[in-house]
Design a protein around this motif. Structure first.
Motif, PDB file in Angstrom:
ATOM      1  N   GLU A  41      -4.158  -2.899  -3.225  1.00 35.56           N
ATOM      2  CA  GLU A  41      -4.069  -1.448  -2.982  1.00 35.56           C
ATOM      3  C   GLU A  41      -4.612  -1.032  -1.618  1.00 35.56           C
ATOM      4  OE1 GLU A  41      -5.766  -2.591  -5.754  1.00 35.56           O
ATOM      5  OE2 GLU A  41      -7.772  -1.728  -5.800  1.00 35.56           O
ATOM      6  N   ILE A  89      -1.817  -0.216   0.829  1.00 36.96           N
ATOM      7  CA  ILE A  89      -0.759   0.743   0.487  1.00 36.96           C
ATOM      8  C   ILE A  89      -0.491   1.750   1.607  1.00 36.96           C
ATOM      9  CG2 ILE A  89      -0.332   2.805  -0.943  1.00 36.96           C
ATOM     10  CD1 ILE A  89      -0.678   1.285  -3.346  1.00 36.96           C
ATOM     11  N   HIS A  99       2.801  -4.867  -4.030  1.00 39.62           N
ATOM     12  CA  HIS A  99       1.800  -4.188  -4.864  1.00 39.62           C
ATOM     13  C   HIS A  99       2.067  -4.281  -6.360  1.00 39.62           C
ATOM     14  CE1 HIS A  99       0.108  -2.544  -1.239  1.00 39.62           C
ATOM     15  NE2 HIS A  99       1.299  -2.131  -0.883  1.00 39.62           N
TER      16      HIS A  99
END
Ligand SMILES: [Zn+2]
Length: 330
Positions: A97, A100, A241
């Protein structure tokens, strides 16, 4: 340490003011250099909770609306012209994450700079503690702050949970259905069809498997009945992800699979060529787009290298992009 890279366009050879070059300050902030954010992620989360009942932006990712007044970007419940998305932690099965934010920014730059697709203006921005967040300027307002009339393709195709179940954004229609709606509603549809085709093949190349019906929209300016595709938005290499269980793309290209798809089990050059034919994209334009993909790979790689992705993410992005090019026989 002073940054030498523009947090919007990633240029390294420009004079910067508060991390942005003049061109990007003009595009993103109407020429007014913004002050650094005066809040950190903890305060963001607090504000987000306070404002959320009145927030009108949909979606699952943590985000907040910002107003830009007197050089400050501040959280607001109404009339925010910017959206701020920080690194989201612990949502579902999201892996990596921390990458991202940089992933979305890079994917948007590839759309804008390499594919020349109209793309929402965006940048990275630092919280007061230095953590990076993703910032995007809303495109559904004009300079006089009149809101555009915007509808996503779930609305245009009249599909919803009640007609097609919870997964309606993915299951109800394919990209060919969307193209038919573009032909029906967009008056300059020859341009729009080519733009749409580029968006679909770009999503395939960057491994964005979340380009569902709500991530494409048409809009018309205030007091006009003429519809256009909105700028491209919400682009991400989702494969990095999410451990993908489903297909390569959010929607299928066509009603039926081609014989090559059946043979390989994934989309190849033939599928996109067939798709281009079905949506009436002239062969010469299709060939030009394939040539563009071929010629521009060094620039894609340069952007990936300059991005704020971790080195692991950079490798992944390059390898997955190259793998998709191979599938397309490019
Ligand atoms: Zn710049």
């Amino acid at each position: 340490m002073e940054e030498k890279i523009c947090l919007a366009c990633l240029a390294t050879d420009k004079k910067l003011k508060n991390n942005y070059c003049t061109k990007c300050i003009r595009e993103l902030f109407n020429g007014i250099t913004p002050n650094p954010l005066n809040f950190d992620k903890v305060e963001f989360t607090k504000k987000r909770a306070e404002l959320s009942p009145r927030m009108s932006i949909s979606g699952v990712q943590d985000k907040i609306s910002l107003a830009f007044e007197k050089k400050d970007l501040t959280p607001t419940a109404i009339n925010g012209k910017y959206i701020l998305k920080p690194i989201t932690k612990g949502v579902g099965q999201i892996e990596n994450e921390k990458d991202i934010v940089a992933n979305e920014h890079l994917s948007m730059l590839i759309s804008k700079n390499i594919f020349k697709i109209p793309t929402a203006s965006c940048a990275l921005i630092k919280f007061s503690d230095g953590e990076l967040a993703y910032l995007t300027k809303r495109f559904d307002y004009d300079d006089e702050k009149l809101k555009y009339d915007q509808e996503d393709f779930a609305g245009i195709l009249e599909v919803s949970p009640s007609t097609h179940g919870e997964n309606y954004k993915y299951d109800a229609c394919n990209y060919l259905d969307c193209a038919k709606m573009i032909k029906k509603h967009v008056s300059s549809n020859i341009v729009a069809i080519e733009d749409f085709f580029k968006r679909i093949i770009l999503n395939y190349l960057i491994c964005n498997s979340d380009a569902h019906l709500k991530n494409f929209s048409l809009y018309s300016k205030a007091n006009s009945n003429e519809y256009f595709l909105t700028p491209n938005y919400d682009l991400l290499n989702t494969r990095f992800h999410i451990n993908e269980k489903y297909g390569d793309m959010a929607l299928e290209l066509l009603e039926d699979y081609t014989s090559t798809y059946k043979a390989y089990g994934y989309y190849t050059y033939d599928d996109f060529e067939t798709f281009a034919k079905y949506i009436d994209l002239p062969k010469i334009r299709f060939d030009k787009i394939i040539q563009l993909i071929k010629d521009s790979y060094p620039q894609v790689e340069e952007l990936i290298n300059k991005s704020f992705l971790s080195s692991k993410a950079k490798e992944f992005y390059k390898n997955s992009y190259k793998e998709r090019m191979e599938r397309l026989k490019i």
